[in-house]
Design a protein around this motif. Structure first.
Motif, mmCIF file in Angstrom:
data_model
loop_
_atom_site.group_PDB
_atom_site.id
_atom_site.type_symbol
_atom_site.label_atom_id
_atom_site.label_comp_id
_atom_site.label_asym_id
_atom_site.label_seq_id
_atom_site.Cartn_x
_atom_site.Cartn_y
_atom_site.Cartn_z
ATOM 1 N N LEU A 15 6.803 -9.288 -8.961
ATOM 2 C CA LEU A 15 8.165 -8.776 -9.174
ATOM 3 C C LEU A 15 9.127 -9.143 -8.053
ATOM 4 O O LEU A 15 10.337 -8.959 -8.199
ATOM 5 N N VAL A 16 8.606 -9.633 -6.932
ATOM 6 C CA VAL A 16 9.477 -9.959 -5.804
ATOM 7 C C VAL A 16 9.937 -11.408 -5.901
ATOM 8 O O VAL A 16 9.372 -12.221 -6.637
ATOM 9 N N ASP A 17 10.973 -11.706 -5.137
ATOM 10 C CA ASP A 17 11.506 -13.069 -5.066
ATOM 11 C C ASP A 17 11.207 -13.634 -3.674
ATOM 12 O O ASP A 17 12.038 -13.582 -2.777
ATOM 13 N N ARG A 18 9.980 -14.101 -3.479
ATOM 14 C CA ARG A 18 9.519 -14.710 -2.221
ATOM 15 C C ARG A 18 9.390 -13.713 -1.073
ATOM 16 O O ARG A 18 9.140 -14.093 0.059
ATOM 17 N N ALA A 19 9.603 -12.432 -1.323
ATOM 18 C CA ALA A 19 9.535 -11.440 -0.250
ATOM 19 C C ALA A 19 8.098 -11.252 0.219
ATOM 20 O O ALA A 19 7.139 -11.446 -0.536
ATOM 21 N N ALA A 20 7.948 -10.872 1.486
ATOM 22 C CA ALA A 20 6.645 -10.493 2.011
ATOM 23 C C ALA A 20 6.261 -9.141 1.424
ATOM 24 O O ALA A 20 7.088 -8.227 1.352
ATOM 25 N N VAL A 21 5.012 -9.004 1.005
ATOM 26 C CA VAL A 21 4.491 -7.756 0.452
ATOM 27 C C VAL A 21 3.382 -7.272 1.375
ATOM 28 O O VAL A 21 2.399 -7.981 1.603
ATOM 29 N N VAL A 22 3.553 -6.054 1.904
ATOM 30 C CA VAL A 22 2.645 -5.541 2.925
ATOM 31 C C VAL A 22 1.999 -4.244 2.439
ATOM 32 O O VAL A 22 2.704 -3.306 2.067
ATOM 33 N N PRO A 23 0.671 -4.162 2.436
ATOM 34 C CA PRO A 23 0.008 -2.900 2.091
ATOM 35 C C PRO A 23 0.052 -1.935 3.263
ATOM 36 O O PRO A 23 0.060 -2.338 4.422
ATOM 37 N N ALA A 24 0.102 -0.637 2.959
ATOM 38 C CA ALA A 24 0.185 0.354 4.040
ATOM 39 C C ALA A 24 -0.352 1.702 3.572
ATOM 40 O O ALA A 24 -0.372 2.004 2.372
ATOM 41 N N THR A 25 -0.765 2.508 4.533
ATOM 42 C CA THR A 25 -1.038 3.922 4.322
ATOM 43 C C THR A 25 -0.282 4.690 5.391
ATOM 44 O O THR A 25 -0.135 4.214 6.521
ATOM 45 N N TYR A 26 0.249 5.844 5.022
ATOM 46 C CA TYR A 26 1.067 6.665 5.920
ATOM 47 C C TYR A 26 2.235 5.870 6.520
ATOM 48 O O TYR A 26 2.673 6.159 7.627
ATOM 49 N N GLY A 27 2.731 4.869 5.810
ATOM 50 C CA GLY A 27 3.881 4.111 6.278
ATOM 51 C C GLY A 27 3.629 3.293 7.521
ATOM 52 O O GLY A 27 4.577 2.879 8.184
ATOM 53 N N LEU A 62 7.186 -15.290 3.888
ATOM 54 C CA LEU A 62 7.777 -15.525 5.210
ATOM 55 C C LEU A 62 8.981 -14.610 5.359
ATOM 56 O O LEU A 62 9.990 -14.773 4.681
ATOM 57 N N TYR A 63 8.866 -13.639 6.267
ATOM 58 C CA TYR A 63 9.904 -12.611 6.374
ATOM 59 C C TYR A 63 10.922 -12.897 7.469
ATOM 60 O O TYR A 63 12.120 -12.791 7.255
ATOM 61 N N ARG A 64 10.449 -13.267 8.672
ATOM 62 C CA ARG A 64 11.381 -13.450 9.790
ATOM 63 C C ARG A 64 11.120 -14.767 10.507
ATOM 64 O O ARG A 64 9.989 -15.220 10.618
ATOM 65 N N VAL A 109 16.075 -13.597 8.202
ATOM 66 C CA VAL A 109 15.369 -12.464 7.603
ATOM 67 C C VAL A 109 15.466 -12.617 6.100
ATOM 68 O O VAL A 109 16.563 -12.593 5.540
ATOM 69 N N GLY A 110 14.308 -12.776 5.443
ATOM 70 C CA GLY A 110 14.355 -13.009 4.008
ATOM 71 C C GLY A 110 15.189 -14.248 3.717
ATOM 72 O O GLY A 110 14.961 -15.321 4.272
ATOM 73 N N ARG A 111 16.201 -14.077 2.902
ATOM 74 C CA ARG A 111 17.072 -15.209 2.566
ATOM 75 C C ARG A 111 18.291 -15.311 3.477
ATOM 76 O O ARG A 111 19.106 -16.221 3.335
ATOM 77 N N PHE A 112 18.434 -14.370 4.395
ATOM 78 C CA PHE A 112 19.575 -14.363 5.310
ATOM 79 C C PHE A 112 19.282 -15.293 6.487
ATOM 80 O O PHE A 112 18.182 -15.308 7.025
ATOM 81 N N LEU A 113 20.309 -16.050 6.898
ATOM 82 C CA LEU A 113 20.141 -17.018 7.989
ATOM 83 C C LEU A 113 21.408 -17.071 8.825
ATOM 84 O O LEU A 113 22.522 -17.066 8.295
#
Length: 401
Positions: free
Chosen positions: A179-191, A308-310, A331-335
């Motif tokens: 569902l994302v557009d090239r975004a990094a997807v990170v798993p986490a618990t308790y943030g 690739l996030y940053r 950052v993301g698509r921002f440059l």
């Protein structure tokens, strides 16, 4: 070639979004506790989300936090009003390294990003949209809020939180990645994600005038004193809620129940090695004594891969600008590029760090290697692609040659 004048360092502004109960507040508290020596300014909702007493103990409250009472930033202010809030946090005397906006579950991420990109404050720069999702409730959330698909497509980083509660976490992770557009997807618990995903952590010895949560954690790991779990003792209670009738934001949050509060429950007491708390990230460090060709580098940057996030660091464009190196902030698509004079007597190097999740470091390094050029002369129009991402009003409309 006429080049823009260097700009002062800008403070990245990170938008933290997600529906009610996803764990945004837990993630923000984790960043505050484990800032790695950096000082965080927070723009938050004030209906009891953050442990105010704990923040006051650590010296993290006061001028470094701005609170909005109605819980819906995108509806409450426009870009100029947002600049007024950011100006308070970007005051140089505060020494803020990064600003985090925690949006309410009602906020529209696209509008927040739009306001940040429209900001005229010279001291801040867009730092990315982080969307937090509840892995255990993801299917139900999509059913109730189908707009979450649009939010995920817009995000620069997605934190799939509460994986420890999801019966089929791997399926949810896979679904989010579609569902994302090239975004990094990170798993986490308790943030718990590594703060380096979002900002550069300043070494603690460089801090001046602030006692942070890191200081409290590291004071004596054997004395049984103050720990992260001890700071999560109060949760959300009636006193934290605003007085009077429910407004629009309150109506959205009125179905708050015990399950929604679970994400604010105490985390297991951390071990001495804080790094074990964080979701791992992938990084690549690239150093080159050979200048980079601006056209080739822009081809690389325009086709950044998934995850690739940053990107941060400095670029040497050799004969294209012999006076300046170019700081890069992606950052993301921002440059954005920031030209600045080369330090006197220092070696001229390109130095870049790429941060993401699931990235192919070898392939990225190969592409950067292909951007090298030792050509002695500059192409007349070679820098045009780079200069598009240099923000300098004084140079707008000027002939880049």
């Amino acid at each position: 070639m006429s080049q823009p004048s260097p700009k002062p360092q800008q403070i990245p502004v990170v938008v933290l979004a997600g529906f009610l109960g996803s764990g945004k507040t837990t993630l923000l508290n984790h960043l505050l506790h484990r800032s790695g020596g950096s000082r965080i300014g927070a723009l938050v909702n004030d209906f009891g989300a953050i442990e105010i007493d704990a923040m006051a103990v650590a010296g993290a409250l006061g001028d470094s936090t701005v609170s909005l009472g109605n819980g819906c930033l995108c509806c409450a202010v426009d870009a100029s009003e947002l600049d007024q809030y950011l100006e308070r946090l970007a005051e140089p005397g505060l020494g803020i390294d990064v600003i985090v906006i925690e949006a309410s579950g009602l906020a529209e991420p696209q509008e927040l990003v739009r306001m940040l990109l429209a900001s005229e404050h010279p001291g801040v720069v867009y730092g990315g949209l982080v969307e937090v999702v509840d892995a255990a409730e993801f299917d139900d959330t999509r059913a109730r809020h189908p707009e979450i698909d649009r939010h995920l497509a817009l995000a620069d980083l997605v934190v799939v939180n509460k994986l420890d509660r999801a019966a089929d976490g791997e399926r949810v992770l896979g679904l989010v990645r579609t569902l994302v557009d090239r975004a990094a997807v990170v798993p986490a618990t308790y943030g718990r994600i590594d703060p380096e995903f979002l900002f550069d952590c300043r070494p603690s010895e460089e801090r001046i005038g602030q006692l942070s949560f890191d200081d409290l954690h590291e004071a004596d790991p054997h004395d049984g004193g103050l720990h992260e779990a001890d700071l999560h003792d109060g949760g959300l209670n009636q006193a934290d809620l605003p007085d009077g009738d429910l407004n629009q934001a309150d109506q959205h949050d009125a179905d708050l129940n015990a399950d929604d509060l679970d994400d604010r429950a105490p985390a297991p007491r951390p071990h001495a090695h804080a790094g074990h708390l964080h979701a791992a990230y992938d990084s690549l460090s690239f150093v080159s004594p050979v200048p980079l060709d601006p056209r080739r580098l822009m081809t690389f940057l325009d086709s950044r891969p998934e995850g690739l996030y940053r990107i941060k660091g400095y670029v040497d464009f050799g004969p294209y600008d012999v006076r300046n190196r170019y700081a890069v902030h992606a950052v993301g698509r921002f440059l954005r590029f920031y030209p600045e004079p080369w330090p006197a007597g220092g070696e001229r190097l390109t130095q870049l760090v790429l941060i993401g999740s699931g990235i192919d470091a070898a392939a990225l390094e190969k592409e950067l290697e292909a951007s090298k050029s030792d050509a002695p002369h500059a192409d007349e129009h070679g820098m045009w692609g780079v200069l598009r991402y240099v923000r300098d009003p004084e140079e707008q409309g000027a002939d880049p040659t």
